[in-house]
Design a protein around this motif. Structure first.
Motif, short mmCIF file in Angstrom:
data_model
loop_
_atom_site.label_atom_id
_atom_site.label_comp_id
_atom_site.label_asym_id
_atom_site.label_seq_id
_atom_site.Cartn_x
_atom_site.Cartn_y
_atom_site.Cartn_z
N LEU A 63 0.83 -1.21 0.00
CA LEU A 63 0.00 0.00 0.00
C LEU A 63 0.86 1.26 0.00
CD1 LEU A 63 -2.79 -1.05 2.54
CD2 LEU A 63 -3.01 -0.81 0.07
N HIS B 247 0.99 3.89 -3.07
CA HIS B 247 0.61 5.28 -2.78
C HIS B 247 1.65 6.25 -3.34
CE1 HIS B 247 -1.03 8.70 -0.61
NE2 HIS B 247 0.18 8.97 -0.13
N HIS B 248 2.90 5.81 -3.44
CA HIS B 248 3.97 6.66 -3.97
C HIS B 248 4.21 6.41 -5.46
CE1 HIS B 248 4.80 7.38 0.29
NE2 HIS B 248 5.51 8.41 -0.09
#
Length: 220
Positions: free
Chosen positions: A19, A23-24
């Motif tokens: 996750l 997310h990055h």
């Protein structure tokens, strides 16, 4: 997007890592079957591997040492053991960085970014015989000469260079060129291949690309 493999047997931790990385903006591959970990690592093309030291059936330091025999892909070691000897062994076996659990997520991301940037800079120039392929400048270079390449000429030579000594089919090259701005069909590939051969001749690399009838091309 850069692709990262997570080699971690702690299910909760690797899902958290997945996750965080997504997310990055990274694409994530999670290794879940540890019956043949080394082979899976070698056969899966990624930009970086997050490798835990404590792996079922083996250990991360051994995997790293064996992996480094054939691959230069960046590896960041992750461990729960705050042990200087582990860090020393990992770095001596070819780890690009080392981080201890529990880690600050932002520090982990900064280390990943730093490793990827350093690796990209190191691999922007590839050597073949007396000639350098400069990927950042899009050119062939010798000590006395620089010959510019088109985007497709560079990608074709780069692909052949990654498979030097091995026959690659026309279909494989066209798939590799699929994301270029210029549409690639069979005739366009032939034109680009002829132009690349001319560029290579200019830097003293005449007849280094052979056509194997019914099979493809090989960089000698």
């Amino acid at each position: 997007m850069k692709q990262i493999m997570i080699v971690e047997d702690d299910i909760a931790l690797r899902e958290e890592l997945k996750l965080l990385l997504e997310h990055h903006g990274y694409t994530v591959i999670i290794l879940k079957d540890f019956s043949n970990t080394l082979q899976t690592m070698l056969q899966t093309p990624v930009d970086l591997i997050l490798l835990d030291i404590n792996i079922p059936n083996t250990n991360g330091e051994y995997l790293l040492r064996e992996y480094r025999k054939t691959s230069t892909t960046p590896v960041l070691m992750v461990t729960s053991r705050n042990n200087e000897m582990d860090e020393l062994i990992s770095m001596s076996y070819g780890a690009d960085d080392y981080i201890t659990k529990p880690y600050n997520p932002q520090i982990l991301m900064l280390r990943i970014e730093a490793v990827l940037k350093r690796f990209q800079k190191e691999t922007s120039i590839l050597n073949y015989r007396h000639v350098r392929l400069n990927l950042s400048k899009g050119s062939l270079e010798t000590d006395a000469l620089e010959v510019p390449l088109s985007k497709n000429e560079q990608k074709i030579f780069h692909y052949l260079l990654m498979h030097v000594g091995t026959i690659v089919t026309r279909e494989e090259i066209m798939r590799y060129l699929w994301d270029t701005e210029e549409f690639i069909d069979d005739n366009t590939l032939t034109v680009n291949m002829n132009r690349l051969r001319n560029r290579l001749s200019e830097v003293g690399l005449k007849d280094v690309i052979e056509t194997r009838r019914g099979q493809g091309y090989i960089l000698l």
